[in-house]
Design an enzyme around this catalytic site. Structure first.
Site, PDB file in Angstrom:
ATOM      1  N   ARG A  89       0.828  -1.213   0.000  1.00 22.19           N
ATOM      2  CA  ARG A  89       0.000   0.000   0.000  1.00 22.19           C
ATOM      3  C   ARG A  89       0.861   1.261   0.000  1.00 22.19           C
ATOM      4  O   ARG A  89       0.392   2.353  -0.296  1.00 22.19           O
ATOM      5  CB  ARG A  89      -0.965  -0.033   1.199  1.00 22.19           C
ATOM      6  CG  ARG A  89      -1.984   1.061   1.211  1.00 22.19           C
ATOM      7  CD  ARG A  89      -3.281   0.683   1.935  1.00 22.19           C
ATOM      8  NE  ARG A  89      -3.102  -0.139   3.103  1.00 22.19           N
ATOM      9  CZ  ARG A  89      -2.589   0.261   4.279  1.00 22.19           C
ATOM     10  NH1 ARG A  89      -2.213   1.513   4.438  1.00 22.19           N
ATOM     11  NH2 ARG A  89      -2.480  -0.578   5.284  1.00 22.19           N
ATOM     12  N   TYR A 143     -17.152  14.610 -16.445  1.00 24.70           N
ATOM     13  CA  TYR A 143     -17.604  13.223 -16.404  1.00 24.70           C
ATOM     14  C   TYR A 143     -18.682  13.101 -15.311  1.00 24.70           C
ATOM     15  O   TYR A 143     -18.546  13.691 -14.232  1.00 24.70           O
ATOM     16  CB  TYR A 143     -16.403  12.321 -16.109  1.00 24.70           C
ATOM     17  CG  TYR A 143     -16.799  10.921 -15.730  1.00 24.70           C
ATOM     18  CD1 TYR A 143     -17.473  10.106 -16.634  1.00 24.70           C
ATOM     19  CD2 TYR A 143     -16.526  10.421 -14.472  1.00 24.70           C
ATOM     20  CE1 TYR A 143     -17.849   8.830 -16.280  1.00 24.70           C
ATOM     21  CE2 TYR A 143     -16.887   9.141 -14.113  1.00 24.70           C
ATOM     22  CZ  TYR A 143     -17.558   8.352 -15.017  1.00 24.70           C
ATOM     23  OH  TYR A 143     -17.933   7.099 -14.660  1.00 24.70           O
ATOM     24  N   ASP A 208      -8.560  17.412 -16.122  1.00 24.63           N
ATOM     25  CA  ASP A 208      -8.801  16.010 -16.473  1.00 24.63           C
ATOM     26  C   ASP A 208      -8.453  15.868 -17.952  1.00 24.63           C
ATOM     27  O   ASP A 208      -9.150  16.396 -18.820  1.00 24.63           O
ATOM     28  CB  ASP A 208     -10.266  15.649 -16.189  1.00 24.63           C
ATOM     29  CG  ASP A 208     -10.545  14.164 -16.398  1.00 24.63           C
ATOM     30  OD1 ASP A 208      -9.924  13.563 -17.304  1.00 24.63           O
ATOM     31  OD2 ASP A 208     -11.405  13.606 -15.684  1.00 24.63           O
ATOM     32  N   LYS A 233      -9.164   4.403 -19.657  1.00 25.33           N
ATOM     33  CA  LYS A 233      -9.540   4.748 -21.027  1.00 25.33           C
ATOM     34  C   LYS A 233      -8.327   4.588 -21.967  1.00 25.33           C
ATOM     35  O   LYS A 233      -7.889   3.485 -22.171  1.00 25.33           O
ATOM     36  CB  LYS A 233     -10.130   6.154 -21.032  1.00 25.33           C
ATOM     37  CG  LYS A 233     -11.128   6.436 -19.876  1.00 25.33           C
ATOM     38  CD  LYS A 233     -12.372   5.591 -19.939  1.00 25.33           C
ATOM     39  CE  LYS A 233     -13.238   5.679 -18.683  1.00 25.33           C
ATOM     40  NZ  LYS A 233     -13.605   7.006 -18.209  1.00 25.33           N
TER      41      LYS A 233
END
Ligand code: PLP
Length: 407
Positions: A89, A143, A208, A233
């Site tokens: 992590r 989005y 973005d 994407k």
């Protein structure tokens, strides 16, 4: 192109070797070269060609005094610990390769990867809120889920929506972030990023860049402090990885790593590997799909069944269009193109934003942002453009049916 201050931890050789290697050889390479070499510069020296996948969740260390010092250092700056990793992590060597490569492509000092685009945006909001700066200024459309996260205030932020010209006036003493998408999902509206960055003053601007990718636009060069991707994407590019990443300066990256460590939205090493692999073909994929998209945009614009076409001035592989007829019929009518949400894959996808990607946004807000109920969003892939057009042409229905609709 800027040099990054850290190389990816190689998982085998020494960290310092990797870094000096990077600095010497990678000062001024073009994007196409970075796409296939960044994050992998140490491999040949290790006798490797493909990057190793390190699936370890933990790492042995007989020196717990040393570990204590390394953990203290991370808690102070968020800099990746020197030497071997500590715990999955806190950082992973395979994921670090993807981060190093993406930072190079975006021209930033660092990048921090997350389990999804939404996990990346959440980490940015938490990093800002933890400094007491909970107010966000944002420009629609975004989005759908980004819009929802801000509108619902799920992470305790408060949002002011404005247009690009209103950003300077919307800033408050407690504004911690300005958030824009360009080209925006799903209307492909474009924003003058340099002007927006100027309007932000000292408030960090997050762009973005999911739709443009660093192949078409590098927002950091235009003044953005944070560049976010849904790596699900184009960066992944094959529809088989869910991921997010923020490219930024090392100082902000440190805070994002601390948030990621504390909240756990880490990227799996296998996803890191697939993303690094995806980056190597990113420039070729984006250029080829963009050529297809530009041609489809041209044909759609000339078609009487289509009311309006949206295609960005910077190009790209996304096309949106409004139809005179029923958009649901077109979704039901495609055969080669896949009717599915998401985008940026090698194959072509189509979806109806008002029903799917932007369904969670209030209908009035959605329409005001230019997301018409007749808008369809097409993510153009690498198929032959005539085959794509034949499918769209069939799905658009009989031209003579227009007369019946009175269009
Ligand atoms: C898909 C998308 C996101 C969210 O990313 P996930 O990887 O699905 O969490 C954020 N921004 C844009 C522009 C997107 O298209």
């Amino acid at each position: 192109m800027e040099t990054v201050s850290r190389g990816a931890y190689d998982g085998v050789g020494t960290h310092d070797d990797v870094r000096s290697h990077d600095a010497v050889r990678t000062a001024s390479r073009a994007l196409a070269t970075e796409a296939v070499h960044a994050g992998r510069d140490d491999l040949a020296g290790q006798g490797l060609h493909a990057p190793p996948i390190d699936l370890s969740t933990t790492y042995p260390s007989y020196d717990s005094r040393g570990e204590a010092a390394r953990i203290d250092a991370f808690a102070t700056t968020g800099a990746e610990p020197d030497g071997p990793p500590v715990y999955g992590r806190l950082g992973n060597p395979t994921v670090a390769r993807f981060e190093a490569a993406l930072a190079r492509l975006e021209g930033t000092e660092a990048a921090v990867a997350f389990a999804s685009g939404m996990a990346a945006l959440s980490a940015v909001l938490l990093a800002r809120a933890s400094t007491g700066l909970r107010h966000v200024v944002a420009v629609r459309p975004l989005y759908g889920c980004s819009d929802h996260l801000l509108t619902a205030g799920l992470l305790g932020s408060e949002v002011t929506w404005t247009d690009p010209a209103g950003i300077a006036d919307a800033l408050r003493p407690d504004t911690g972030l300005v958030l824009v998408e360009s080209p925006a999902n799903p209307t492909l509206a474009e924003i003058d990023l340099r002007a927006v960055a100027h309007a932000c003053g000292s408030v960090p601007l997050l762009v973005d860049n999911t739709f443009a990718t660093p192949v078409l636009q590098r927002p950091a060069e235009q003044g953005a402090r944070l560049v976010l991707h849904s790596a699900t994407k184009y960066l992944g590019g094959h529809g088989d990885v869910l991921a997010g990443v923020v490219a930024c300066d090392e100082e902000f990256a440190g805070r994002l790593r601390q948030v990621r460590f504390a909240t756990g939205g880490v990227l799996h090493p296998l996803a890191g590997y697939l993303l690094l692999r995806g980056l190597s073909t990113l420039p070729v994929r984006v250029r080829a799909a963009s050529a297809n998209a530009a041609e489809l945009a041209r044909r759609l614009a000339a078609d009487p069944r289509v009311a309006r076409v949206h295609y960005p001035s910077i190009g790209g592989a996304m096309v949106s269009f409004e139809v005179h007829g029923d958009p649901h019929e077109i979704i039901a009518g495609v055969r080669l193109i896949t009717p599915a949400v998401s985008l940026g894959s090698v194959d072509t996808l189509i979806q109806h934003p008002a029903s799917i990607s932007h369904r969670i946004v209030d209908a009035d807000d959605r329409r005001e942002a230019g997301v018409s109920d007749r808008l369809l969003r097409l993510s153009v892939g690498l198929e032959d453009v005539d085959d794509l057009w034949a499918d769209l042409d069939g799905a658009l229905g009989e031209r003579s049916a227009l007369a019946a609709l009175g269009a």
